[in-house]
Structures are given as structure tokens and as C-alpha cells.
Design a protein around this motif. Structure first.
Motif, PDB file in Angstrom:
ATOM      1  N   GLN A  64       0.483  -1.187  -0.100  1.00 16.02           N
ATOM      2  CA  GLN A  64       0.207  -0.055  -0.062  1.00 16.02           C
ATOM      3  C   GLN A  64       0.719   1.439   0.020  1.00 16.02           C
ATOM      4  O   GLN A  64       0.401   2.082  -1.281  1.00 16.02           O
ATOM      5  CB  GLN A  64      -1.158   0.150   1.045  1.00 16.02           C
ATOM      6  CG  GLN A  64      -2.002   1.759   1.274  1.00 16.02           C
ATOM      7  CD  GLN A  64      -3.014   1.046   2.654  1.00 16.02           C
ATOM      8  OE1 GLN A  64      -2.949   0.271   3.034  1.00 16.02           O
ATOM      9  NE2 GLN A  64      -3.441   2.800   2.753  1.00 16.02           N
ATOM     10  N   VAL A  65       1.399   1.202   0.866  1.00 11.57           N
ATOM     11  CA  VAL A  65       2.610   2.797   0.571  1.00 11.57           C
ATOM     12  C   VAL A  65       3.310   3.059   0.383  1.00 11.57           C
ATOM     13  O   VAL A  65       3.944   3.573  -0.313  1.00 11.57           O
ATOM     14  CB  VAL A  65       2.873   2.707   2.359  1.00 11.57           C
ATOM     15  CG1 VAL A  65       1.708   2.586   3.535  1.00 11.57           C
ATOM     16  CG2 VAL A  65       4.319   1.592   2.441  1.00 11.57           C
ATOM     17  N   ALA A  66       4.472   2.027  -0.388  1.00 10.05           N
ATOM     18  CA  ALA A  66       5.506   1.326  -1.257  1.00 10.05           C
ATOM     19  C   ALA A  66       5.261   0.547  -2.728  1.00 10.05           C
ATOM     20  O   ALA A  66       5.498  -0.207  -2.527  1.00 10.05           O
ATOM     21  CB  ALA A  66       6.601   1.064  -0.960  1.00 10.05           C
ATOM     22  N   PRO A  67       4.307   1.012  -3.111  1.00  8.36           N
ATOM     23  CA  PRO A  67       4.100  -0.560  -4.098  1.00  8.36           C
ATOM     24  C   PRO A  67       4.564  -0.447  -5.192  1.00  8.36           C
ATOM     25  O   PRO A  67       5.275  -1.552  -6.028  1.00  8.36           O
ATOM     26  CB  PRO A  67       2.698   0.459  -5.101  1.00  8.36           C
ATOM     27  CG  PRO A  67       2.632   1.686  -4.546  1.00  8.36           C
ATOM     28  CD  PRO A  67       3.332   1.994  -3.471  1.00  8.36           C
ATOM     29  N   LYS A  68       5.953   0.481  -5.757  1.00  9.40           N
ATOM     30  CA  LYS A  68       6.897  -0.010  -6.152  1.00  9.40           C
ATOM     31  C   LYS A  68       8.246  -0.697  -5.677  1.00  9.40           C
ATOM     32  O   LYS A  68       9.123  -1.176  -6.488  1.00  9.40           O
ATOM     33  CB  LYS A  68       8.165   1.697  -7.148  1.00  9.40           C
ATOM     34  CG  LYS A  68       6.573   2.483  -7.839  1.00  9.40           C
ATOM     35  CD  LYS A  68       7.764   3.727  -8.012  1.00  9.40           C
ATOM     36  CE  LYS A  68       6.236   4.060  -9.353  1.00  9.40           C
ATOM     37  NZ  LYS A  68       6.964   5.662  -9.756  1.00  9.40           N
ATOM     38  N   LEU A  69       8.602  -0.608  -4.623  1.00  6.10           N
ATOM     39  CA  LEU A  69       9.204  -1.751  -3.796  1.00  6.10           C
ATOM     40  C   LEU A  69       9.011  -3.438  -3.907  1.00  6.10           C
ATOM     41  O   LEU A  69       7.500  -3.651  -3.925  1.00  6.10           O
ATOM     42  CB  LEU A  69       9.502  -1.483  -2.477  1.00  6.10           C
ATOM     43  CG  LEU A  69      10.002   0.202  -2.071  1.00  6.10           C
ATOM     44  CD1 LEU A  69       9.505   0.233   0.183  1.00  6.10           C
ATOM     45  CD2 LEU A  69      11.078   0.551  -2.855  1.00  6.10           C
ATOM     46  N   PRO A  70       9.611  -4.014  -3.751  1.00  6.56           N
ATOM     47  CA  PRO A  70       9.716  -5.692  -3.945  1.00  6.56           C
ATOM     48  C   PRO A  70       8.727  -6.029  -2.795  1.00  6.56           C
ATOM     49  O   PRO A  70       9.973  -6.270  -1.995  1.00  6.56           O
ATOM     50  CB  PRO A  70      11.735  -6.349  -4.351  1.00  6.56           C
ATOM     51  CG  PRO A  70      11.652  -5.208  -3.413  1.00  6.56           C
ATOM     52  CD  PRO A  70      11.542  -4.013  -3.816  1.00  6.56           C
ATOM     53  N   ALA A  71       7.744  -5.611  -2.549  1.00  6.82           N
ATOM     54  CA  ALA A  71       7.480  -6.003  -0.896  1.00  6.82           C
ATOM     55  C   ALA A  71       7.628  -7.385  -0.326  1.00  6.82           C
ATOM     56  O   ALA A  71       7.980  -7.573   0.565  1.00  6.82           O
ATOM     57  CB  ALA A  71       5.789  -6.522  -1.898  1.00  6.82           C
ATOM     58  N   GLU A  72       7.974  -8.905  -0.971  1.00 10.82           N
ATOM     59  CA  GLU A  72       8.773  -9.249  -0.608  1.00 10.82           C
ATOM     60  C   GLU A  72       9.551  -9.775   0.052  1.00 10.82           C
ATOM     61  O   GLU A  72       9.676  -9.870   1.513  1.00 10.82           O
ATOM     62  CB  GLU A  72       8.334 -10.841  -1.461  1.00 10.82           C
ATOM     63  CG  GLU A  72       7.011 -11.537  -1.895  1.00 10.82           C
ATOM     64  CD  GLU A  72       6.493 -12.081  -2.687  1.00 10.82           C
ATOM     65  OE1 GLU A  72       7.812 -13.555  -2.684  1.00 10.82           O
ATOM     66  OE2 GLU A  72       5.698 -12.681  -3.284  1.00 10.82           O
ATOM     67  N   ILE A  73      10.455  -9.183  -0.868  1.00 11.31           N
ATOM     68  CA  ILE A  73      12.176  -8.407  -0.186  1.00 11.31           C
ATOM     69  C   ILE A  73      12.158  -8.310   1.067  1.00 11.31           C
ATOM     70  O   ILE A  73      13.028  -8.856   2.405  1.00 11.31           O
ATOM     71  CB  ILE A  73      12.806  -8.249  -0.960  1.00 11.31           C
ATOM     72  CG1 ILE A  73      13.183  -9.492  -1.918  1.00 11.31           C
ATOM     73  CG2 ILE A  73      13.901  -7.712  -0.412  1.00 11.31           C
ATOM     74  CD1 ILE A  73      14.368  -9.194  -3.463  1.00 11.31           C
ATOM     75  N   GLU A  74      10.768  -6.615   1.085  1.00  9.46           N
ATOM     76  CA  GLU A  74      10.986  -5.856   1.622  1.00  9.46           C
ATOM     77  C   GLU A  74      10.221  -6.329   2.937  1.00  9.46           C
ATOM     78  O   GLU A  74      10.597  -6.132   5.153  1.00  9.46           O
ATOM     79  CB  GLU A  74      10.187  -4.242   1.082  1.00  9.46           C
ATOM     80  CG  GLU A  74      11.144  -4.018   0.389  1.00  9.46           C
ATOM     81  CD  GLU A  74      12.628  -3.234   1.005  1.00  9.46           C
ATOM     82  OE1 GLU A  74      12.808  -3.002   1.915  1.00  9.46           O
ATOM     83  OE2 GLU A  74      13.246  -2.829   0.030  1.00  9.46           O
ATOM     84  N   ALA A  75       9.212  -7.350   2.814  1.00  9.11           N
ATOM     85  CA  ALA A  75       8.298  -8.044   4.133  1.00  9.11           C
ATOM     86  C   ALA A  75       9.866  -8.969   5.232  1.00  9.11           C
ATOM     87  O   ALA A  75       9.646  -8.589   5.809  1.00  9.11           O
ATOM     88  CB  ALA A  75       7.265  -8.107   3.724  1.00  9.11           C
ATOM     89  N   ARG A  76       9.938  -9.404   4.178  1.00 11.67           N
ATOM     90  CA  ARG A  76      11.046 -10.383   4.973  1.00 11.67           C
ATOM     91  C   ARG A  76      12.570  -9.023   5.770  1.00 11.67           C
ATOM     92  O   ARG A  76      12.524 -10.078   7.049  1.00 11.67           O
ATOM     93  CB  ARG A  76      12.275 -11.500   4.131  1.00 11.67           C
ATOM     94  CG  ARG A  76      12.862 -12.421   4.348  1.00 11.67           C
ATOM     95  CD  ARG A  76      13.069 -13.140   3.652  1.00 11.67           C
ATOM     96  NE  ARG A  76      12.256 -14.122   2.050  1.00 11.67           N
ATOM     97  CZ  ARG A  76      12.185 -13.299   0.714  1.00 11.67           C
ATOM     98  NH1 ARG A  76      12.817 -12.425   0.488  1.00 11.67           N
ATOM     99  NH2 ARG A  76      11.208 -13.908   0.249  1.00 11.67           N
ATOM    100  N   TYR A  77      12.288  -8.752   5.466  1.00 13.00           N
ATOM    101  CA  TYR A  77      13.887  -7.646   5.796  1.00 13.00           C
ATOM    102  C   TYR A  77      13.125  -7.073   6.922  1.00 13.00           C
ATOM    103  O   TYR A  77      13.433  -7.412   8.537  1.00 13.00           O
ATOM    104  CB  TYR A  77      14.210  -6.855   5.180  1.00 13.00           C
ATOM    105  CG  TYR A  77      14.562  -5.777   6.223  1.00 13.00           C
ATOM    106  CD1 TYR A  77      16.374  -6.010   6.522  1.00 13.00           C
ATOM    107  CD2 TYR A  77      14.024  -4.421   6.205  1.00 13.00           C
ATOM    108  CE1 TYR A  77      16.878  -4.639   7.286  1.00 13.00           C
ATOM    109  CE2 TYR A  77      14.918  -3.672   7.215  1.00 13.00           C
ATOM    110  CZ  TYR A  77      16.302  -3.540   7.503  1.00 13.00           C
ATOM    111  OH  TYR A  77      16.668  -2.955   7.954  1.00 13.00           O
ATOM    112  N   LEU A  78      12.154  -6.729   7.068  1.00 14.22           N
ATOM    113  CA  LEU A  78      11.227  -5.938   8.283  1.00 14.22           C
ATOM    114  C   LEU A  78      11.128  -7.352  10.013  1.00 14.22           C
ATOM    115  O   LEU A  78      10.837  -6.956  10.743  1.00 14.22           O
ATOM    116  CB  LEU A  78      10.171  -5.317   8.154  1.00 14.22           C
ATOM    117  CG  LEU A  78      10.343  -4.221   7.699  1.00 14.22           C
ATOM    118  CD1 LEU A  78       8.771  -3.040   6.954  1.00 14.22           C
ATOM    119  CD2 LEU A  78      10.705  -2.590   8.859  1.00 14.22           C
TER     120      LEU A  78
END
Length: 225
Positions: A64-78
Motif C-alpha cells: 500500500q505505502v510503497a507499491p514500487k518496492l519489491p514487497a516480499e523482500i522488504e517484508a522479509r527484511y522487516l
């Protein structure tokens, strides 16, 4: 169990389904610290991001907040960094006392986070591990979709109407209602007026206790004044 006391209300159910963060575990300082750092790193509006994170899966918020980012990678990091860092994580007021009154087969956790993160926070808070933990990775659609709570009821061998959800966020309450399960809102994360759709609002779990009931498979949840 408590036998005699004055209560404003007694709710009857078979199974209690708890959200984790903001309900059993106070992790808000930890969560907001990591999300703030992440938002700054990606040059996002911190307050806008923090306004969307509660009660939802990490991957859904990122989409929702950053649709251009690779969501799966960023979510795994967080999720990974919060699993490793449990500083500032503690049990919410009344959580340990309430869980101590319940048998393992009477309660479960339905959380938007991954199971490894949930267990790390439960351990840091000194709370017991549930017999059943439904995580954000166990569902195809996160809250406010009802999948998690429906799955929790099914695996606890209960009908939705035999359950009671305890939540702290609007997406969680919406998920419970979509599953046809009544919800108690705990005012640990949001003000009362934002959670008015819940059947009942309480400031903390300290107001809840289990009282005696004549039925062996029944939970009588008393709400103190």
C-alpha cells in the motif's frame, strides 16, 4: 477461577482467539522504531506509514505505502529484523494473569505477523506459547479478511459463533466480524472512537477474568467495572 465479584458483563464462549501485538504483547515502541527507520531509508512519510501498519501483514502494508518496492523482500527484511530485536517488547497489563486462567485448548493466537516473530515476542514477554498459532504466513489474505479467524475457529474445532476475538485494531475487528465472530476491543493502540464497531471496549486485559461456569467446555469471561 474467581467465584464472587461484581461484574458489568459476563460473556460466554468456548474459544478465545487473541490477536498478538497490542493485545497480549506490547510491542508498539519496537514496531514503530523499525518501521520508522525503514520509511526514512526509502524516503517515505513516516507518519503516513505508521498510520497503516497496525493489525495488518507487513507485506500488505508495504504494497500500500510503497507499491514500487519489491514487497516480499522488504517484508522479509522487516519481519526478520524485528524477530532478532525484541527490545522494548513486554506483556500487556493483565495478559499473563488472563492466560493463566485458561486451559491450552481454550485459546489460540491469530496474528498478522509470521510465526517466528510471534514466538520471539511471546518469549520476550514471558508469556506461554499457544497450542495453536495462526500467522500471517498461514493465510492467503490477511486482516481485515476473515480467513485467519475462520481458520482459527476451525482448527480449534469450534463454530465461529462459539468463539470470541480480542483485538486492538480496526482491521482485526473487521476480520472478526466478517468471520461472524464477536470482538472485544482493547484500547492499547487506538482510541475508543476508532474501535466503536466492537461489541465491547476495554482499556486493558486487566478488566477481564474467568469465572466458574456449570458447563465444562464453556468459558465465562467476566468484565470488571
Amino acid at each position: 477461577m474467581t467465584k464472587k465479584k461484581d461484574y458489568s458483563k459476563v460473556l460466554i464462549c468456548r474459544i478465545l482467539l487473541f490477536d498478538l501485538d497490542g493485545v497480549l504483547v506490547d510491542s508498539i515502541a519496537n514496531v514503530e522504531r523499525h518501521w520508522s527507520d525503514w520509511a526514512k531509508r526509502h524516503q517515505l512519510d513516516v507518519q503516513q506509514v505508521l498510520g497503516t501498519i497496525h493489525g495488518r501483514r507487513t507485506i500488505d502494508t508495504i504494497r500500500q505505502v510503497a507499491p514500487k518496492l519489491p514487497a516480499e523482500i522488504e517484508a522479509r527484511y522487516l519481519d526478520d529484523i524485528q524477530t532478532l530485536d525484541t527490545k522494548e517488547v513486554a506483556a500487556t497489563a493483565g495478559a499473563a494473569e488472563l492466560l493463566a486462567q485458561l486451559a491450552p485448548e481454550q485459546w489460540a493466537v491469530v496474528t498478522s505477523g509470521p510465526a517466528t516473530l510471534a514466538r520471539a515476542r511471546l518469549k520476550a514477554a514471558g508469556l506461554p506459547m499457544p497450542r495453536l498459532l495462526i500467522s500471517g504466513n498461514d493465510v492467503k489474505q490477511g486482516k481485515p479478511h476473515p480467513e485467519g479467524y475462520l481458520k482459527g475457529a476451525e482448527l480449534m474445532q469450534a463454530e465461529p459463533e462459539e468463539c470470541l476475538v480480542i483485538e486492538d485494531s480496526l482491521p482485526g475487528i473487521e476480520a472478526a466480524h466478517a468471520a461472524h465472530i464477536p470482538a472485544i476491543a482493547v484500547g492499547t493502540t487506538h482510541p475508543r472512537n476508532e474501535l466503536k464497531n466492537a461489541e465491547l471496549w476495554i482499556p486493558s486485559l486487566k478488566l477481564l477474568s474467568i469465572i466458574d461456569t456449570e458447563e465444562d467446555d464453556e468459558i465465562a469471561l467476566a468484565v470488571s467495572e
